[in-house]
Design an enzyme around this catalytic site. Sequence first.
Site, PDB file in Angstrom:
ATOM      1  N   SER A 156      -5.854   3.460   4.740  1.00 21.23           N
ATOM      2  CA  SER A 156      -5.354   2.726   3.376  1.00 21.23           C
ATOM      3  C   SER A 156      -6.647   1.999   2.663  1.00 21.23           C
ATOM      4  O   SER A 156      -6.274   0.833   2.427  1.00 21.23           O
ATOM      5  CB  SER A 156      -4.380   1.725   4.036  1.00 21.23           C
ATOM      6  OG  SER A 156      -3.528   1.247   2.788  1.00 21.23           O
ATOM      7  N   LYS A 161       0.073   3.791  -2.701  1.00 23.33           N
ATOM      8  CA  LYS A 161      -0.809   4.933  -2.449  1.00 23.33           C
ATOM      9  C   LYS A 161      -0.377   6.102  -2.369  1.00 23.33           C
ATOM     10  O   LYS A 161      -1.154   7.146  -2.638  1.00 23.33           O
ATOM     11  CB  LYS A 161      -1.737   4.700  -1.277  1.00 23.33           C
ATOM     12  CG  LYS A 161      -2.739   3.326  -1.422  1.00 23.33           C
ATOM     13  CD  LYS A 161      -3.495   2.908  -0.222  1.00 23.33           C
ATOM     14  CE  LYS A 161      -4.750   1.806  -0.558  1.00 23.33           C
ATOM     15  NZ  LYS A 161      -3.983   0.432  -0.195  1.00 23.33           N
ATOM     16  N   SER A 216       0.768  -1.226   0.064  1.00 25.08           N
ATOM     17  CA  SER A 216       0.079  -0.068   0.047  1.00 25.08           C
ATOM     18  C   SER A 216       0.876   1.424  -0.007  1.00 25.08           C
ATOM     19  O   SER A 216       0.221   2.457  -0.085  1.00 25.08           O
ATOM     20  CB  SER A 216      -0.848  -0.046   1.073  1.00 25.08           C
ATOM     21  OG  SER A 216      -1.890  -0.838   1.004  1.00 25.08           O
TER      22      SER A 216
END
Length: 349
Positions: free
Chosen positions: A179, A125, A122
């Site tokens: 997230s 992101k 993640s």
Amino acid sequence: MEQNQRKRRRRRRRRNRRYILKQRLIRGMYGMVLAIGCIVVLIVAWQGRKTAYSTKLESSLYGHALYQENLYAVSLCTGVSRTSPGEYGIDTQTLTSAAIFDINNRQTLYADDIFETCYPASTTKLMTAFLALKYGNPDDVVTVGKNVTNLEPEAVSCGLREGDRITLYDLLCGLLLYSGNDNGVAIAEHISGSVEDFAELMNQEARKLGATHSHFMNPHGLHEDEHYTTAYDLYLIFQACLQDSRFVDIISMASYTGTITSADGTVRQSTWWPTNYYKSGNRSFPEGVQVIGGKTGTTNEAGSCLLLYSLCGENQPYITIVMGADNKTELYENMDLLLSVPMNIENDL
């Protein structure tokens, strides 16, 4: 038992490394023919035209000057593959890579395998947020499509549903703090129309930032074999994000409550807390350090990852990175050690 775990970790790293290198070689061969033709065209088109740069960085591996906006490269730390391995007690055997960068002095204080290809999970992101702020307006009202629910069952979600309406700003808060993978899909489709087109934009913009050893396949970081990066590329992307005060404001939040309007007009609210233990209050940061915020990432293939923006001493800013820890305990123990590096260096002077 510990020795077996270390062997498994080494096998996992070698396997991931071989696969990624193989895929890059295949793409390189296909691109070679096209590149030759492009070079001929560029020579003709640019003949006689001179390009002046106000700075030249020392790294031979990364093209910092590729970044086209305001000579951003002048503020970057020069990357090195390894400095002081194992110093400060950092366990280099259990991590894929680790680093700390002194932003003001443009120095790499510690680096271990920062050009090693790895899966970002993640931390992807960060690139998604960068593009959302660059090409979108935080006040945009986004209508959520059906693809937000087409994620693997265990994927972290902010609870978006098809037909929901939510501002881009709220999507960013859920993306960076909690997230939310569904938020990543909604942002991608809002900016580019589809996840596939957004991934292409991610790769184009990554190259402009000098992050030339990355290849993105999606906006959230859920595992795909051809979705990879390096710690140094993530540093370049994170550094670019930090130039936008709106990004810094979001990652510094202790929580955020988003407002979502359902397709039937019903309004609901959802509160999102940071997955970053330092910001959620689950872990205290070292004395003399203030963690502003950052981005976590965890998958089976990537391990546990974390990028942080922090202040140390007299509010000196640093970017700290740990990639590929086996678990959260190892992640934060090594991050504590990295965060303490500036203080240790100061004490040694």
